[in-house]
Design an enzyme around this catalytic site. Structure first.
Site: not given
Lengths: 387, 598
Positions: B285, B288, B312, B332, B371, B374, B379, B528
C-alpha cells in the site's frame, strides 16, 4: 352527594363572529395581556389532558428562541370523538384566529395544523378558507402564516411529541420529556401545541373576556365543552355543554332509558357504571374527557367492549416502550384466556396489577391510559369478563 | 468555558451533587447505586423505551426513566421502592414473554443482559402468557456474517441507533406498530440483501441473542480433526488485546503468547500471524501511494485518483461500494491483510512447505464480522482456491478454547510458527484507529528519505487518539534522489473511524472541500479493537484500554517497521520480487464493485 350543575347547553364554539374584530382587538394587546387573560379564564386543554392553556403559552413566550411554532392538534383519533371535524368543517376561521392569537402571545410566526389523515376530504375547503384568512391577517397587521400537515392514520400521532416527529418526517414515536414542547418541540424549537377546540376557546375568551367565560362551568372546569355523544342514545351528535354536570344529568338527557354504563373519554378514558352516575362529575375535578361520551345499554357485552378497546391499543401502541407494547398484548390475550377458561379468573387480578404498572411505567400518555378503561371495566363488570 | 452548575438531589435518602444536565442514572452511578438498564448504552443516544430503569420521583404522578430524566435541584428519588420493584418486575416479565428464552441453546447464554435481569427479578413460573410466535420463520440465516433472530429481540433499538448514529448505514430500522412493531430491514429483506456493511456493531450492542455473528466453530473443528487437512490459522492484531476479556481477564490485558499456545493446543497445524501480512500490506500500500503520488505530481496523470484511502476494513469497503461508488478508484487496490495472508497460505506457504494447496484449510481469527463476508467475496480466490476458508470472531475463538477444556490462565507463552509468523510493531498497531497510517508513514518516510520518521521512539502521536476524524500533515524533507519530486511536499492525511465519521470525510472529499493525499478509514469505532467480532460488552473505556494495550505491544517488539520484517524481506526475495510487482498485483491486489444504494 356532590354538588353538580344541571345540563346547560351553550352555543359559543359554532357561533359566527367577525374574526376581524377579534384580531384587531388582540393586535392592540401585549403578549403579557393576552396570556394573563387566558390564565385568568382558567381554560384547560380540550384534547383531554387538561393542561392549563395559559401556562403553556406563558412558558413558550418566555423562551428566547427566534423561531417558535404554534401547532394545532387536529389528529382527532380518540374512539368516539368527532367534534374537531365538525369545528373545522363549520368554523375553521376561528381555529385560524386562535392560532394567530397564540402566535402573537408566544412570539411565533408559523402555525401548522396537523390534520388527521382521514379528514383529508376537508382539506380543499380548509385551504380556501385559509387563503382568505391569510389576507385578513395581513390587513390586520399580523405576521403569521399557517400551513397543513397530514397524518397517516396512526392514533399515537395525536400524542404531541409523536406528532412533532411525524411532522418532521420521522416515525411517529413519543419523545422523552423533558424537554417539553414549550422548550424544545417541533424541529427542536419552542412550540405551543393546542387542540382545535382549545384554540377556538381562546377566541371566545378574547371576545367575551375571561370574567364572562369563567361564569360557565365550575371552579376547576371553567367554560363549556363540545361533546361527541354516541352509542346507545336516541340523539347521537355534537353538543356544547357547560362543564361540571353530573353523569346522571347527562344520561337523563342522552340515555335511552336503559343505560348500563358510559365510557367517558374514549378508549383512553373511564368506564362509569350506573351506580356511580350520580357521583361522577364531568370535568377536570371528576372524570375528564376530550369529548367522547359513549353510552352502552344492557344489551352490550362489556367483554366485547373491552376486547375491542384492547385490540385497538394493541394495534395503535407505537411499540417502542415495553409496558405499552407488550402490556396491551398481555391484557388482550389475558382476558381471552380467562374467557375461554384457559386461565383462572384470578388471573384478572394479575392483569389489574399489570394495568397499574402500565399506568405509571409507560413512556407516554397512551400506555399510561390503557389501564383506565381496563381497570374500570374489569372492576365494575368482572362477571361479564369471566362468564 | 462556562463552569457547569451543580445540582443537588437525594437518591434513596443519600445526597449527591452532579453537573446540570446529568441524568438520574448518572447521579446514581456516582453513589454506587445500581439501576438496571437495557436500552441504554454509553455509545448511543438516550432512548428511554425499555422502562427497566424506572425509578420513583417524589411528587411525580408516574415513574420516570432514570436513563432519560435529567436531574432537578431538590429532587428526591427512590430506586427500590415497592412501586419501583413491582413495575420493574413487570417490565422484565413482559420482555420475557415476547422473548424466546431458549437460554441453554443460545449463543449469548451467560452473556445476556435480559438473562441477568431475569435472574434478578423473575423467579419460578412466569406470570404472563407466551407471546412468541412460530420462531422458525423469524430467523434470518441468509447472511454469511450476521444472523438476525426476531424471536429473541426485545425491541430496545440499540441496533437501530448503532446503525444510524455510529455507522450512518441504517440497514436496520423499526417497522410496524403496536404488537407488530419490529426491527426490520428495507422491505423486510434478508440482511444479506440490503445495504448492510456487516460491521457487526449491532451485534456488539445487542443485549440478547437477537443479533449474532454466523458461527463457523464446528466447520473449523471438522477441519482440525480431518487428518488429510493442513489447517493454518492467522490471528488479527486486535484479537490479542481483547481475547482475554472473554476468558476472565480485565480489558486491556495482552494475551498474545498464551493465545498462540492455546491455538497450538486446539490442534491447528500452523499458528501464524495476520500481523505478517499487515507488514506486507504496508509494503504494497505504501508503494502504491508513492506511485500514485508520482503519477499525479510528476506525470500529471489525470486518471490516477488521489487521495488514496486504505482498504483493510471490509466494512468500509462495502460502505463505499454502496454509498460512494464513484470514489472506488480512490481506494487502494491492496487486499486486506486477512486476504493477503489467505492468498499466500495457498501459494507461497504451500510451495515452501511442499503442501498441496487443495489440502490446506485457512482459518482466520478476526475482531470482525465483515471479514466473514470478505472471505466469501468471489474476488478473493486468486490462489485458485478460497483464500480464507473460515473466519472466526474473537468470541467464537474464546468459545473454542472453553470447549477444549483449556485453562487459559495457566498456559505458558509461545511464539508464532514460521513462515508468515514474524511481524513488526507497525503491524500490531493496525488494530487501532490511526495505526495503518502510522505504520505506512514509518515505512514510506524511510523509503523516501532514508531516515526514520522524525518522532520520538517512532511514535507518530498526531495520528493517534479517539477523535472521530483526525487530520495530520507531515512535511517531507531530505528526499533521496529518486523521490526528489516529493521534496518539501506536505503530506496531508486524514483518519476516520466509525462509518459516520468516514461519511463525513468522504462527503468533504467528494465535494472538493478537503484535499488529502492519504486517508485511513476503519468501519468500527476505535478501529479493529472495537470491531463487531470483539468481546461483548463494548464502551469507550474498554476500547481505550485495548488501544493502550496495542501501543504497549508495539513498544515491546524488537522490530517496529514493516520493511524491516525479515520474513517480508524473504518473501520478496524468494517469491514476489518487489512491491507492486506483476506477481504481487496478481495475488495481493483486487478490484471493487459498485453496489446498490438501497
Amino acid at each position: 352527594m356532590m354538588k353538580t350543575k344541571k345540563i346547560s347547553k351553550v352555543d359559543l364554539i359554532f357561533e359566527h363572529i367577525d374574526p376581524r374584530e377579534i384580531l384587531i382587538k388582540v393586535h392592540g394587546m401585549s403578549s403579557e395581556e393576552i396570556i394573563e387573560e387566558i390564565l385568568e379564564s382558567g381554560l384547560k386543554g380540550r384534547g383531554g389532558a387538561g393542561f392549563p392553556t395559559g401556562m403553556k403559552w406563558k412558558f413558550c413566550s418566555e423562551e428566547k428562541e427566534k423561531t417558535k411554532y404554534i401547532v394545532c392538534n387536529a389528529d382527532e383519533g380518540e374512539p368516539g370523538t368527532f367534534k374537531d371535524r365538525e369545528i373545522l368543517d363549520r368554523v375553521a376561521y376561528k381555529v385560524y384566529a386562535g392560532m394567530a392569537i397564540a402566535g402573537k402571545a408566544v412570539g411565533a410566526k408559523t402555525g401548522i395544523i396537523y390534520l388527521r389523515g382521514e379528514y383529508k376530504f376537508l382539506l380543499p375547503q380548509l385551504r380556501m378558507e385559509l387563503d382568505s384568512f391569510h389576507k385578513l391577517l395581513k390587513e390586520t397587521g399580523y405576521d403569521f402564516e399557517i400551513d397543513f400537515r397530514l397524518g397517516s392514520g396512526a392514533y399515537i400521532c395525536g400524542e404531541e411529541s409523536a406528532l412533532f416527529e411525524s411532522i418532521e418526517g420521522k416515525r411517529g414515536e413519543p419523545r422523552n420529556k423533558p424537554p417539553y414542547p414549550t422548550t424544545a418541540g417541533l424541529f427542536g424549537k419552542p412550540t405551543t401545541i393546542n387542540n382545535v377546540e382549545t384554540l377556538v376557546n381562546s377566541v371566545i375568551i378574547m371576545k367575551y373576556g375571561s370574567d364572562r367565560y369563567k361564569q360557565m362551568g365550575t371552579r376547576y372546569s371553567t367554560g363549556a365543552k363540545v361533546f361527541s355523544v354516541s352509542g346507545d342514545t336516541p340523539i347521537p351528535g355534537i353538543y356544547e355543554l357547560e362543564l361540571g354536570m353530573s353523569l346522571f344529568e347527562f344520561v337523563k338527557e342522552f340515555g335511552d332509558g336503559d343505560t348500563k354504563t358510559v365510557q367517558v373519554g374514549g378508549a383512553a378514558g373511564f368506564c362509569v357504571p350506573r351506580k356511580l352516575f350520580a357521583n361522577t362529575v364531568i370535568g377536570f375535578e371528576g372524570v375528564p374527557t376530550g369529548g367522547s361520551m359513549k353510552l352502552f345499554n344492557s344489551s352490550r357485552s362489556m367483554y366485547n367492549v373491552l376486547h375491542n378497546y384492547l385490540e385497538f391499543f394493541t394495534e395503535e401502541s407505537c411499540g417502542q416502550c415495553t409496558p405499552c407494547r407488550v402490556g396491551c398484548q398481555q391484557l388482550l390475550k389475558g382476558i381471552e384466556s380467562v374467557k375461554k377458561g384457559e386461565s383462572q379468573s384470578t388471573y384478572l387480578n394479575e392483569l389489574i396489577k399489570l394495568a397499574d404498572t402500565m399506568k405509571i411505567a409507560s413512556k407516554c400518555g397512551l400506555g399510561q391510559s390503557v389501564g383506565n378503561a381496563f381497570k374500570s371495566i374489569v372492576e365494575n363488570f368482572r362477571e361479564e369478563i369471566i362468564y | 468555558m462556562k463552569k457547569n452548575k451543580m445540582i443537588n438531589l437525594k437518591i434513596n435518602n443519600q445526597s449527591v451533587s452532579v453537573p446540570e444536565g446529568s441524568t438520574i442514572l448518572q447521579a446514581a452511578q456516582k453513589l454506587n447505586i445500581h439501576i438496571p438498564t437495557l436500552c441504554n448504552h454509553d455509545d448511543l443516544c438516550v432512548a428511554g423505551n425499555c422502562r427497566v430503569c424506572v425509578v420513583e420521583q417524589k411528587g411525580a404522578r408516574v415513574l420516570v426513566a432514570a436513563c432519560a430524566q435529567p436531574v432537578v435541584e431538590g429532587m428526591e428519588i427512590l430506586t427500590n421502592s415497592l412501586k419501583v420493584r413491582n413495575a420493574r418486575k413487570h417490565v422484565v416479565e413482559l420482555l420475557l414473554s415476547e422473548h424466546r428464552a431458549d437460554c441453554t441453546k443460545c449463543y449469548r447464554n451467560q452473556n445476556c443482559e435480559l438473562q441477568t435481569l431475569a435472574n434478578e427479578y423473575s423467579f419460578g413460573d412466569h406470570i404472563f402468557l407466551d407471546l412468541v410466535g412460530r420462531h422458525e420463520q423469524m430467523i434470518d440465516y441468509a447472511s454469511c456474517a450476521i444472523i438476525k433472530d426476531d424471536s429473541k429481540c426485545i425491541r430496545c433499538q440499540r441496533c437501530v441507533r448503532t446503525c444510524s448514529e455510529l455507522q450512518k448505514v441504517s440497514a436496520i430500522a423499526v417497522s410496524g406498530k403496536g404488537a407488530d412493531m419490529k426491527i426490520s430491514t428495507f422491505h423486510d429483506r434478508p440482511i444479506s440483501h440490503v445495504v448492510c456493511t456487516n460491521c457487526g456493531q449491532c451485534v456488539n450492542r445487542c443485549p440478547t441473542g437477537a443479533l449474532t455473528e454466523k458461527n463457523y466453530i464446528d466447520y473449523v473443528w471438522d477441519a482440525i480433526y480431518d487428518t488429510e487437512k493442513h489447517v493454518v490459522v492467522q490471528t488479527a492484531p486486535a484479537v490479542r488485546v481483547a481475547l482475554g476479556e472473554d476468558l476472565g481477564y480485565d480489558p486491556g490485558e495482552r494475551v498474545t503468547g498464551k493465545m498462540v499456545t492455546a491455538l497450538k493446543q486446539l490442534g491447528f497445524d500452523s499458528v501464524l500471524d495476520t500481523d505478517f501480512s499487515a507488514d506486507l500490506t504496508i509494503m504494497e500500500e505504501g508503494t502504491e501511494l508513492l506511485t500514485r503520488l508520482k503519477k499525479v505530481l510528476v506525470d500529471k496523470d489525470k486518471d490516477t485518483a488521489l487521495p488514496m484511502t486504505t482498504s483493510c476494513s471490509p466494512g468500509w469497503i462495502k460502505f463505499i461500494e454502496h454509498k460512494y461508488p464513484k470514489m472506488l478508484p480512490n481506494v487502494s487496490t491492496c487486499k486486506s491483510p486477512q486476504q493477503m495472508f489467505g492468498e499466500l497460505a495457498k501459494t507461497y506457504y504451500a510451495e515452501k512447505k511442499g503442501l498441496n494447496p487443495e489440502n490446506i484449510v485457512s482459518v482466520s481469527i478476526m475482531p470482525c464480522t465483515a471479514k466473514k463476508f470478505e472471505a466469501n467475496r468471489p474476488e478473493m480466490r486468486d490462489s485458485g482456491y478460497k483464500d480464507v476458508d473460515y473466519v472466526l470472531t474473537t468470541r467464537e475463538f474464546a468459545i473454542m478454547i472453553k470447549q477444549a477444556g483449556i485453562d487459559f490462565r495457566t498456559l505458558e507463552s509461545s511464539h508464532y510458527d514460521s513462515l508468515m509468523g514474524d511481524s513488526s510493531g507497525a503491524a500490531v498497531i493496525f488494530g487501532a484507529t490511526g495505526g495503518v497510517m502510522e505504520a505506512a508513514i514509518r515505512t514510506a518516510y524511510e523509503i523516501v528519505t532514508g531516515k526514520p520518521v522524525p518522532f520520538d521512539n517512532l511514535n507518530i502521536t498526531p495520528v493517534r487518539g479517539m477523535e472521530g476524524v483526525k487530520e495530520a500533515s507531515l512535511k517531507i524533507e531530505g528526499c533521496k534522489k529518486e523521490w526528489k519530486f516529493l521534496e518539501g511536499v506536505e503530506l496531508k492525511t486524514a483518519i476516520a473511524h466509525g462509518l459516520t465519521n468516514a461519511n463525513k470525510v468522504m462527503d468533504a472529499v467528494s465535494k472538493g472541500k478537503a484535499t488529502y493525499h492519504f486517508i485511513e478509514i476503519m468501519a468500527c469505532p476505535g478501529g479493529c479493537i472495537g470491531g463487531g467480532g470483539q468481546p461483548i460488552p463494548t464502551n469507550i473505556d474498554i476500547r481505550q484500554k485495548r488501544i493502550d494495550a496495542i501501543y504497549e505491544e508495539d513498544m515491546s517488539l524488537p522490530i517496529r517497521k514493516s520493511h524491516e520484517n525479515p520474513e517480508i524481506i524473504q518473501l520478496y526475495n524468494d517469491f514476489l520480487e518487489k512491491p507492486n510487482s506483476h506477481k504481487a498485483h496478481e495475488l495481493l491486489h483486487t478490484h471493487y464493485v459498485e453496489r446498490v444504494k438501497y
